[in-house]
Structures are given as C-alpha cells and as structure tokens.
Design an enzyme around this catalytic site. Structure first.
Site, PDB file in Angstrom:
ATOM      1  CD  GLU A 107      36.889  38.358  42.427  1.00 62.50           C
ATOM      2  OE1 GLU A 107      38.108  38.517  42.637  1.00 62.50           O
ATOM      3  OE2 GLU A 107      36.244  39.055  41.616  1.00 62.50           O
ATOM      4  CG  HIS A 141      32.736  38.254  42.595  1.00 63.78           C
ATOM      5  ND1 HIS A 141      33.510  39.375  42.855  1.00 63.78           N
ATOM      6  CD2 HIS A 141      31.748  38.288  43.509  1.00 63.78           C
ATOM      7  CE1 HIS A 141      32.991  40.040  43.873  1.00 63.78           C
ATOM      8  NE2 HIS A 141      31.906  39.395  44.286  1.00 63.78           N
ATOM      9  CG  HIS A 147      37.820  46.715  39.661  1.00 68.80           C
ATOM     10  ND1 HIS A 147      36.773  45.896  40.002  1.00 68.80           N
ATOM     11  CD2 HIS A 147      37.251  47.811  39.101  1.00 68.80           C
ATOM     12  CE1 HIS A 147      35.628  46.471  39.704  1.00 68.80           C
ATOM     13  NE2 HIS A 147      35.889  47.633  39.144  1.00 68.80           N
TER      14      HIS A 147
END
Length: 239
Positions: free
Chosen positions: A70, A43, A190
């Site tokens: 991401e 990320h 998450h």
C-alpha cells in the site's frame, strides 16, 4: 471469511531506530504467516523511514500468503509494484511527510489519475484497492476508476467506538452496502484493534480483509506475536 493481513511497518521502524537488521523484518513476516496471518501488508514511503524498498524485494518471493503493498502511487512506488507484482496494491493518498495515513481518496476529483493507475496494475494482474473515507460516493467513484476493492479508512470509527459504537459504524455500514451493490470487494484498516474489531466484523461480515499494524504489533509487546495473532483471528472468526 474475513482475512487478517498484518502490517509489519512498525517492526521495520524498530529496526531502523538502531540500524542493522534486528529485528529481522523478513523473519517477522514469515513468523506472522506461521502463526496464522493470512496476508502481509507493507507501506513503503519515499523516505523509507520504516519499510524499505529493499525489504519489499526480499519479502515478496518468500511469502506463501497474500502480499498487499500500500502507498501513494508515485512513480517509484508504481515501478516497485510492477517489479515485485504483489497480489494487491492499495492506493493511499498520503503526503510524503504524513506520520500515518489520514484520509481517503476523493475518487471523483482524482478519477483520471486513479483510473490510469488501476489500468496499469491490472495489466500486470495485480488486484487494486482504493483507500476511501466512509462515503458511498467515493465507493462509486472507485468503481468507475476500475478498482477491484475499496479499503475503508476506519480511524473515525475507532476514535468514536468507545463513545457510541452504533453511531460510529453507521457510515461504514452504509458505504459497505454501497460497495457490495457496486460489485466491489471490501477491505478495512486503520486503528482497528482487539477492542473494536469484533463489532466491526459482526456488523459488516462481508469484509474481505482487514489490515492491522500499529495495534497488533503494540499488543505483541505484551502478549507475544503468536498469541496476539491468535487473538485477532479469534475476534474475526468468532464474532
């Protein structure tokens, strides 16, 4: 079967705290693969406080498993994705100063923007996934944007799990069913951990992929990376 993608951002955070190249982020990604991870997630953020754009360029050609990139599809992020062509791009609406991702997209309000981004990635053969809160309307919106998958933002599930896991997972199950009926693939991520992962997969066994970073890397401090990945795979495969 659900695939485990290891988010290696935290390894980069440790490296950046000291400078230099210890720990070696590319080596860590390859070790994750060797120990059984079925994907690697990165990320990159604009401030490069953990994964750097240069890391993405180094890691991409060396991976044998799926590479998931991401982030918020800013101009520089989109350009990087189009350059390295990951297997999957996950669109996340995080602000530049966010400590971590904290919400999913409103796929209805942002329809035009997300549709344009999905189209751009599809033209390069990149699968697109949109990060959403557990809301069937957002899944339908993602489908209308042209996404291939949605990724359920599982922070609320994780925070409520120890209190009432059935209540915690209810909106995720509803949204997961809606996504399946819409023909969308399903990812989740998450705050998933060894404590709550098994129940999630047992309840929603058609989950295509889970992306796990913070909890997994933290567990590896105690258990070692190889054993930790094995334990996460055990939770996924033997629910």
């Amino acid at each position: 079967m659900t695939r485990l993608s290891v988010n290696i951002n935290k390894i980069a955070t440790i490296r950046n705290a000291r400078g230099g190249n210890v720990p070696d982020v590319t080596k860590a990604a390859l070790e994750c693969e060797r120990f059984g991870a079925e994907g690697i997630t990165v990320h990159p953020r604009p401030d490069e406080r953990h994964i750097r754009y240069s890391d993405v360029r180094l890691i991409r050609p060396r991976l044998k498993t799926e590479f998931n990139m991401e982030g918020n599809p800013t101009g520089s992020f989109v350009a990087l994705a189009c350059e390295v062509v990951p297997d999957q791009v996950t669109l996340v609406p995080d602000a530049p100063d966010a400590i971590t991702s904290n919400a999913g997209w409103d796929t209805v309000r942002n329809h035009s923007f997300l549709k344009r981004i999905c189209t751009s990635f599809h033209e390069r053969g990149i699968r697109t996934s949109i990060f959403i809160d557990p809301d069937p309307r957002m899944a339908e919106g993602a489908m209308r944007c042209g996404a291939d998958r949605v990724e359920l933002y599982t922070a609320n599930y994780a925070s409520q799990y120890s209190t009432d896991r059935e209540e915690a997972i209810a909106p995720y199950l509803t949204t997961a069913k809606a996504a399946r009926e819409l023909g969308l693939g399903l990812n989740a991520g998450h705050d998933l951990s060894l404590e709550n992962l098994g129940f999630f997969i047992r309840t929603i066994p058609w989950t295509d992929e889970v992306s796990i970073g913070h909890a997994l890397i933290s567990d590896a401090l105690y258990l070692g990376l190889e054993r930790t990945i094995a334990e996460y795979l055990e939770k996924i495969r033997n629910f």
